[in-house]
Design a protein around this motif. Sequence first.
Motif, PDB file in Angstrom:
ATOM      1  N   ILE A   1       0.835  -1.207   0.000  1.00  0.00           N
ATOM      2  CA  ILE A   1       0.000   0.000   0.000  1.00  0.00           C
ATOM      3  C   ILE A   1       0.869   1.257   0.000  1.00  0.00           C
ATOM      4  O   ILE A   1       0.697   2.149  -0.834  1.00  0.00           O
ATOM      5  CB  ILE A   1      -0.949  -0.004   1.218  1.00  0.00           C
ATOM      6  N   ILE A   2       1.813   1.330   0.932  1.00  0.00           N
ATOM      7  CA  ILE A   2       2.670   2.522   1.041  1.00  0.00           C
ATOM      8  C   ILE A   2       3.584   2.634  -0.174  1.00  0.00           C
ATOM      9  O   ILE A   2       3.737   3.711  -0.765  1.00  0.00           O
ATOM     10  CB  ILE A   2       3.507   2.465   2.331  1.00  0.00           C
ATOM     11  N   GLY A   3       4.202   1.494  -0.553  1.00  0.00           N
ATOM     12  CA  GLY A   3       5.085   1.507  -1.711  1.00  0.00           C
ATOM     13  C   GLY A   3       4.335   1.849  -2.987  1.00  0.00           C
ATOM     14  O   GLY A   3       4.810   2.635  -3.814  1.00  0.00           O
ATOM     15  N   GLY A   4       3.149   1.263  -3.131  1.00  0.00           N
ATOM     16  CA  GLY A   4       2.371   1.528  -4.335  1.00  0.00           C
ATOM     17  C   GLY A   4       1.957   2.981  -4.450  1.00  0.00           C
ATOM     18  O   GLY A   4       1.968   3.553  -5.548  1.00  0.00           O
ATOM     19  N   ALA A   5       1.623   3.596  -3.325  1.00  0.00           N
ATOM     20  CA  ALA A   5       1.141   4.978  -3.346  1.00  0.00           C
ATOM     21  C   ALA A   5       2.280   5.989  -3.448  1.00  0.00           C
ATOM     22  O   ALA A   5       2.339   6.802  -4.382  1.00  0.00           O
ATOM     23  CB  ALA A   5       0.308   5.258  -2.104  1.00  0.00           C
ATOM     24  N   ILE A   6       3.217   5.930  -2.503  1.00  0.00           N
ATOM     25  CA  ILE A   6       4.275   6.950  -2.450  1.00  0.00           C
ATOM     26  C   ILE A   6       5.263   6.804  -3.601  1.00  0.00           C
ATOM     27  O   ILE A   6       5.539   7.772  -4.328  1.00  0.00           O
ATOM     28  CB  ILE A   6       5.014   6.879  -1.098  1.00  0.00           C
ATOM     29  N   ILE A   7       5.792   5.598  -3.780  1.00  0.00           N
ATOM     30  CA  ILE A   7       6.779   5.403  -4.842  1.00  0.00           C
ATOM     31  C   ILE A   7       6.131   5.575  -6.209  1.00  0.00           C
ATOM     32  O   ILE A   7       6.735   6.140  -7.129  1.00  0.00           O
ATOM     33  CB  ILE A   7       7.448   4.016  -4.717  1.00  0.00           C
ATOM     34  N   GLY A   8       4.894   5.090  -6.332  1.00  0.00           N
ATOM     35  CA  GLY A   8       4.189   5.261  -7.602  1.00  0.00           C
ATOM     36  C   GLY A   8       3.986   6.716  -7.959  1.00  0.00           C
ATOM     37  O   GLY A   8       4.102   7.121  -9.112  1.00  0.00           O
ATOM     38  N   ALA A   9       3.674   7.540  -6.955  1.00  0.00           N
ATOM     39  CA  ALA A   9       3.422   8.964  -7.205  1.00  0.00           C
ATOM     40  C   ALA A   9       4.695   9.727  -7.547  1.00  0.00           C
ATOM     41  O   ALA A   9       4.679  10.647  -8.370  1.00  0.00           O
ATOM     42  CB  ALA A   9       2.751   9.590  -5.984  1.00  0.00           C
ATOM     43  N   LEU A  10       5.816   9.347  -6.927  1.00  0.00           N
ATOM     44  CA  LEU A  10       7.066  10.092  -7.100  1.00  0.00           C
ATOM     45  C   LEU A  10       8.031   9.451  -8.084  1.00  0.00           C
ATOM     46  O   LEU A  10       9.078  10.032  -8.381  1.00  0.00           O
ATOM     47  CB  LEU A  10       7.778  10.237  -5.742  1.00  0.00           C
ATOM     48  N   GLY A  11       7.705   8.258  -8.595  1.00  0.00           N
ATOM     49  CA  GLY A  11       8.645   7.454  -9.366  1.00  0.00           C
ATOM     50  C   GLY A  11       9.148   8.052 -10.666  1.00  0.00           C
ATOM     51  O   GLY A  11       8.689   9.097 -11.129  1.00  0.00           O
ATOM     52  N   GLY A  12      10.104   7.336 -11.259  1.00  0.00           N
ATOM     53  CA  GLY A  12      10.763   7.816 -12.465  1.00  0.00           C
ATOM     54  C   GLY A  12      10.000   7.558 -13.742  1.00  0.00           C
ATOM     55  O   GLY A  12      10.448   7.942 -14.822  1.00  0.00           O
ATOM     56  N   ALA A  13       8.862   6.890 -13.664  1.00  0.00           N
ATOM     57  CA  ALA A  13       8.023   6.645 -14.845  1.00  0.00           C
ATOM     58  C   ALA A  13       6.631   6.250 -14.371  1.00  0.00           C
ATOM     59  O   ALA A  13       6.449   5.802 -13.235  1.00  0.00           O
ATOM     60  CB  ALA A  13       8.613   5.552 -15.730  1.00  0.00           C
TER      61      ALA A  13
END
Length: 521
Positions: free
Chosen positions: A57-69
């Motif tokens: 949940i946290i990885g999907g939301a935060i990393i997904g929002a800020l990620g490189g693609a």
Amino acid sequence: MKTFLRDLKTEFAGYNGAKFAKDLMAGLTVAAVALPLALAFGVSSGATAASGLITAIIGGAIIGALGGAFYQISGPTGAMAAILLSLVAQYGMSGVFTATILAGILLVLAGIFRLGRLTAFIPMPVIAGFTSGIAVIIALGQLDNFFGVTSVGSSAVEKFASYFTDGFAPDLTTVLIGLAVILFMIFFPKKWNAVVPASLISIIIATAVAMIAKLDVATVGAIPSSLILDERFSFSALNLSDLGGLISPAISIAALGMVESLLCGASAGRMTGVPLRNDRELIAQGVGNIVAPLFGGIPATAAIARTSVAIKSGAQTRLTGIIHAIVLVVAMLALGPVMANIPLSALAGVLLVTAWRMNEWHTIRYIFSHKFGGAIVKFLATMIATIVFDLTVAIIIGIVVALVLLIARLAKIKIAVSDAEADENCAVITFTGAILFANTAAVSGAAKQVAGKTSVVLALGGVSYMDISGAQAFGELLEELVKGGAAITVCNASDEVAAMLGKSGLVEKFGEENFATAKAY
């Protein structure tokens, strides 16, 4: 930040209801794939199913929002779970949380200092080797849950060995559930799997059977109804005396997070035609791993399985990853009591199949079928090191082996001596390969092959590289030839080799007139 905002503007240009519908469907599909894997990887890491779910949940939301693609989907992975097993055994969950935050800080620093291209220097056989090693560790780590037994040891290998020393008495009901899940996933039609993942269906069926028949088997246990777990990182519980020992695991977590995320992005980038911004992805991974332990999560990284599902399901923007996280929250809150009854052997079956499939079989078959000796050595050395040691040591060993093999290959220089057609007193020495520290004896000793000749031409057209040791050996060769009374001519050197000849002082020492196309020197 300006570049990030500009890319967001480009990503969402022309965004409408139709694109949102695609993101929504892709998010739902990815969540269906991620749910059983999140629970399974949470358990297999030595933590809990809830920790795995929170991480997704946290990885999907935060990393997904800020990620490189837009296409990167992050969460707990099998590779990371393999690292955490020994960490949990030695330091407990508090150690995992601390190491994860330290790893997150390292990932942020790696992104800030633009280290995102380092993975390009890791040979493919090394990557395939540590992937296979991790697959073995995952499989070994699931044997307890699959057979319904308890092993002894701090590592997957030690636990497996204890089966032969402490007795082995598997529970038949537990084994049958796990075996049924494996067979279901193997024979489930691929065309249906694209719609509903076999892992999810198999776990639903196994859970239903266990609940209806009231089977006495180990289950996942209570699923919390809150995003913040009772067991999470706390500064008050931080043990400063353990920080020194957690640095090495933190480096391993950060290294794996970097390698797995960037390789996932490279593969997904080829699928979509949209390249991953490596350094931004590392910062996003770092931020996600700093925040996740505050909620009770374990390390997260980009996952190729979930990312490829997102792409194939029609993901348009990074909202897919955020939607997938929201769906997991809803599932946790609405289905928690049901998920608590999932048999651990069912999750073990899912992970055993996942471990088998995560091997890069195409690469493995290719290097073995074509008998690439060097690649086979790199693969096996890295795989064995991954199983016996850890990821960081394994990659170092793999790279060292690769460098040694590369140097051994580069050291094979071919020195051919022939007489000039127009003058039998003139010899031509042709060099093919790199002239470097590993073959200096062969280079400097070539003078013996042209003893007595009055003129010697040294053809460097086939020389790809010359280091300072090679230049010194080449200078010794020229000196021997001049002492023997031979007139020398050096020709056909590439610009790079010519630059080394000039920089090392050989042109000045032996005279510019003896070097053909002297302007290049």
